[in-house]
Design a protein around this motif. Structure first.
Motif, mmCIF file in Angstrom:
data_model
loop_
_atom_site.group_PDB
_atom_site.id
_atom_site.type_symbol
_atom_site.label_atom_id
_atom_site.label_comp_id
_atom_site.label_asym_id
_atom_site.label_seq_id
_atom_site.Cartn_x
_atom_site.Cartn_y
_atom_site.Cartn_z
ATOM 1 N N LYS A 75 17.677 27.256 -5.739
ATOM 2 C CA LYS A 75 18.383 28.067 -4.750
ATOM 3 C C LYS A 75 19.731 28.534 -5.288
ATOM 4 O O LYS A 75 20.490 27.756 -5.867
ATOM 5 N N GLY A 76 20.002 29.818 -5.099
ATOM 6 C CA GLY A 76 21.285 30.384 -5.494
ATOM 7 C C GLY A 76 21.370 30.838 -6.940
ATOM 8 O O GLY A 76 22.400 31.385 -7.355
ATOM 9 N N GLU A 77 20.306 30.635 -7.730
ATOM 10 C CA GLU A 77 20.333 31.026 -9.139
ATOM 11 C C GLU A 77 20.060 32.524 -9.289
ATOM 12 O O GLU A 77 19.278 33.111 -8.537
ATOM 13 N N HIS A 78 20.709 33.126 -10.272
ATOM 14 C CA HIS A 78 20.509 34.542 -10.575
ATOM 15 C C HIS A 78 20.007 34.677 -12.010
ATOM 16 O O HIS A 78 20.451 33.950 -12.897
ATOM 17 N N GLY A 79 19.089 35.614 -12.215
ATOM 18 C CA GLY A 79 18.483 35.784 -13.523
ATOM 19 C C GLY A 79 19.351 36.561 -14.501
ATOM 20 O O GLY A 79 20.416 37.080 -14.141
ATOM 21 N N THR A 80 18.893 36.623 -15.731
ATOM 22 C CA THR A 80 19.561 37.363 -16.803
ATOM 23 C C THR A 80 18.658 38.513 -17.225
ATOM 24 O O THR A 80 17.478 38.321 -17.493
ATOM 25 N N ARG A 81 19.235 39.707 -17.273
ATOM 26 C CA ARG A 81 18.425 40.892 -17.601
ATOM 27 C C ARG A 81 18.335 41.096 -19.105
ATOM 28 O O ARG A 81 19.335 41.009 -19.820
ATOM 29 N N ILE A 82 17.121 41.377 -19.570
ATOM 30 C CA ILE A 82 16.898 41.776 -20.955
ATOM 31 C C ILE A 82 16.184 43.113 -20.932
ATOM 32 O O ILE A 82 15.841 43.636 -19.856
ATOM 33 N N ILE A 83 15.929 43.687 -22.104
ATOM 34 C CA ILE A 83 15.325 45.022 -22.129
ATOM 35 C C ILE A 83 14.080 45.053 -23.021
ATOM 36 O O ILE A 83 13.897 44.199 -23.895
ATOM 37 N N LYS A 84 13.258 46.036 -22.773
ATOM 38 C CA LYS A 84 12.078 46.273 -23.595
ATOM 39 C C LYS A 84 11.895 47.775 -23.753
ATOM 40 O O LYS A 84 12.064 48.526 -22.789
ATOM 41 N N MET A 85 11.578 48.209 -24.975
ATOM 42 C CA MET A 85 11.347 49.624 -25.235
ATOM 43 C C MET A 85 9.852 49.910 -25.177
ATOM 44 O O MET A 85 9.045 49.218 -25.813
ATOM 45 N N VAL A 86 9.470 50.924 -24.417
ATOM 46 C CA VAL A 86 8.066 51.310 -24.307
ATOM 47 C C VAL A 86 7.946 52.827 -24.431
ATOM 48 O O VAL A 86 8.870 53.563 -24.074
ATOM 49 N N GLU A 87 6.816 53.285 -24.944
ATOM 50 C CA GLU A 87 6.539 54.716 -25.049
ATOM 51 C C GLU A 87 5.477 55.075 -24.020
ATOM 52 O O GLU A 87 4.404 54.461 -23.989
ATOM 53 N N GLY A 103 14.792 58.796 -24.978
ATOM 54 C CA GLY A 103 14.352 59.816 -25.918
ATOM 55 C C GLY A 103 13.091 60.495 -25.429
ATOM 56 O O GLY A 103 12.272 59.878 -24.742
ATOM 57 N N VAL A 104 12.948 61.777 -25.781
ATOM 58 C CA VAL A 104 11.780 62.547 -25.368
ATOM 59 C C VAL A 104 11.260 63.338 -26.559
ATOM 60 O O VAL A 104 12.037 63.936 -27.310
ATOM 61 N N GLU A 105 9.944 63.307 -26.749
ATOM 62 C CA GLU A 105 9.320 64.101 -27.796
ATOM 63 C C GLU A 105 7.991 64.625 -27.269
ATOM 64 O O GLU A 105 7.051 63.868 -27.051
ATOM 65 N N GLY A 106 7.948 65.948 -27.039
ATOM 66 C CA GLY A 106 6.739 66.544 -26.489
ATOM 67 C C GLY A 106 6.452 66.007 -25.099
ATOM 68 O O GLY A 106 7.303 66.014 -24.211
ATOM 69 N N LYS A 107 5.262 65.507 -24.927
ATOM 70 C CA LYS A 107 4.856 64.976 -23.627
ATOM 71 C C LYS A 107 5.146 63.489 -23.481
ATOM 72 O O LYS A 107 4.849 62.887 -22.440
ATOM 73 N N LYS A 108 5.738 62.885 -24.517
ATOM 74 C CA LYS A 108 5.999 61.449 -24.486
ATOM 75 C C LYS A 108 7.483 61.158 -24.309
ATOM 76 O O LYS A 108 8.341 61.942 -24.700
ATOM 77 N N ALA A 109 7.762 60.006 -23.736
ATOM 78 C CA ALA A 109 9.142 59.577 -23.531
ATOM 79 C C ALA A 109 9.298 58.137 -23.998
ATOM 80 O O ALA A 109 8.399 57.306 -23.809
ATOM 81 N N LEU A 110 10.432 57.870 -24.651
ATOM 82 C CA LEU A 110 10.780 56.505 -25.028
ATOM 83 C C LEU A 110 11.641 55.952 -23.900
ATOM 84 O O LEU A 110 12.696 56.503 -23.589
ATOM 85 N N VAL A 111 11.165 54.886 -23.299
ATOM 86 C CA VAL A 111 11.791 54.368 -22.094
ATOM 87 C C VAL A 111 12.299 52.944 -22.314
ATOM 88 O O VAL A 111 11.613 52.115 -22.916
ATOM 89 N N MET A 112 13.503 52.694 -21.829
ATOM 90 C CA MET A 112 14.064 51.348 -21.833
ATOM 91 C C MET A 112 13.867 50.760 -20.435
ATOM 92 O O MET A 112 14.278 51.348 -19.441
ATOM 93 N N LYS A 113 13.218 49.598 -20.403
ATOM 94 C CA LYS A 113 12.965 48.940 -19.133
ATOM 95 C C LYS A 113 13.692 47.599 -19.102
ATOM 96 O O LYS A 113 13.729 46.885 -20.102
ATOM 97 N N ALA A 114 14.268 47.268 -17.968
ATOM 98 C CA ALA A 114 14.978 46.002 -17.809
ATOM 99 C C ALA A 114 14.096 44.993 -17.090
ATOM 100 O O ALA A 114 13.382 45.339 -16.138
ATOM 101 N N TYR A 115 14.141 43.755 -17.586
ATOM 102 C CA TYR A 115 13.393 42.657 -16.985
ATOM 103 C C TYR A 115 14.350 41.499 -16.726
ATOM 104 O O TYR A 115 15.334 41.335 -17.438
ATOM 105 N N THR A 116 14.025 40.701 -15.728
ATOM 106 C CA THR A 116 14.873 39.563 -15.381
ATOM 107 C C THR A 116 14.209 38.268 -15.802
ATOM 108 O O THR A 116 13.031 38.028 -15.506
ATOM 109 N N LEU A 117 14.965 37.436 -16.519
ATOM 110 C CA LEU A 117 14.484 36.126 -16.958
ATOM 111 C C LEU A 117 15.320 35.030 -16.315
ATOM 112 O O LEU A 117 16.484 35.233 -15.966
ATOM 113 N N PHE A 118 14.698 33.853 -16.211
ATOM 114 C CA PHE A 118 15.404 32.665 -15.745
ATOM 115 C C PHE A 118 15.332 31.599 -16.826
ATOM 116 O O PHE A 118 14.285 31.398 -17.453
#
Length: 317
Positions: A75-87, A103-118
């Motif tokens: 109870k009361g704990e907060h996670g730590t955010r990390i990132i992952k790169m996906v196309e 980043g964007v190239e043609g019809k594809k995009a390089l996306v950074m996504k954040a995830y929460t870890l404990f």
């Protein structure tokens, strides 16, 4: 869309402004931060982000992984955010605070996504952290890496003088004598830093624009990479950065802050380069040694022993 890069950069800038660079703590167990479920270590910027958290346990998991493992977030704990790169395809990018297109190239995009870890310390039901069964000894580790660079790539290491440095034009690391350091830890962490600089040479990793004029922005960027990489290497063997190493690089703090404030992507690039440096130097890292009967077995006593070169493979005085 979220501003994940700016969020991460702001966190690191804030930590540096408090007076302690965040990479100078958090890597002291001799094990990388790792996913509890898979055992795989996190890489690059994620190692840095997790090292900034105030936990000694290197094990982390998502909320879902914790639930599947029968663990519960306290109870009361907060996670730590990390990132992952996906196309992904551009038309399938999900809008939200946890997603940023980088980043964007043609019809594809390089996306950074954040995830929460404990961290395991934030959870109930996690098995106790086992004692490390293997250990890499600091002195044989740095000597094996130095010897590998000397014998395999032609690096020269010279002992003498008052200022540790790497001289690109001579492909030479200069190190003061051992008695000029406050401690053996100081000497090892300083040597790691200079060996990290040497990886930029064209004979090794050929890092572009890494040997720039002192005081320039490019110089500050290279110092940041060597600083991060040497901290990571020290963390792998459970060695705290030496005080003289910290003191000698205090002058770079303001230049690092300037670089990070100008470019929200720089810390990600620096951490990625630092990871590559660690991976490159790691090819000469000796294997961890089993600890028998609760006492450490040194590399010199094991079958995996690496013959130590004369004073870290340095040239004669």
């Amino acid at each position: 869309m979220g501003e994940i890069r700016q969020e991460v950069t702001d966190r690191i800038i804030s930590a540096i402004e408090t007076g302690v660079a965040p990479w100078r703590a958090g890597w002291n167990r001799g094990e990388p931060h790792q996913n509890f479920s898979t055992g795989k270590p996190y890489k690059g910027i994620n190692q840095l982000l997790l090292a900034m958290a105030p936990y000694a346990d290197p094990r982390w998991m998502t909320f879902k992984q914790a639930s599947l493992a029968g663990c519960k977030v306290k109870k009361g704990e907060h996670g730590t955010r990390i990132i992952k790169m996906v196309e992904v395809m551009r038309d399938r990018v999900e809008d939200g605070a946890d997603t940023e297109i980088v980043g964007v190239e043609g019809k594809k995009a390089l996306v950074m996504k954040a995830y929460t870890l404990f961290n395991a310390e934030q959870l109930d039901g996690v098995p106790p952290l086992p004692e490390a069964s293997k250990k890499i000894e600091p002195v044989p580790a740095v000597e094996a890496i130095a010897q590998g660079l000397v014998q395999t790539t032609g690096l020269t290491i010279i002992e003498g003088g008052n200022q540790p440095c790497y001289v690109p034009s001579l492909d030479t690391v200069r190190m003061p004598r051992a008695n000029q350091f406050h401690s053996r830890e100081d000497e090892i962490s300083t040597l790691f830093h200079e060996l990290c600089h040497s990886t930029g040479h064209e004979k090794r990793m050929n890092r572009a624009n890494c040997f720039a004029r002192f005081g320039s922005e490019l110089y500050a960027k290279e110092e940041l990479r060597a600083e991060l990489a040497s901290a990571m290497l020290c963390g792998q063997i459970g060695l705290a950065l030496g005080q003289s190493h910290i003191d000698s690089h205090a002058a770079y703090v303001s230049s690092w802050l300037d670089v990070l404030r100008r470019d929200k992507s720089e810390i990600f690039k620096a951490a990625a380069d630092a990871q590559r440096i660690c991976d490159y130097l790691g090819q000469w890292m000796p294997a961890p040694v089993l600890m028998a009967g609760g006492s450490e077995v040194t590399l010199a006593e094991s079958s995996a022993a690496v013959p130590a070169p004369q004073r870290l493979g340095r040239a004669p005085r």
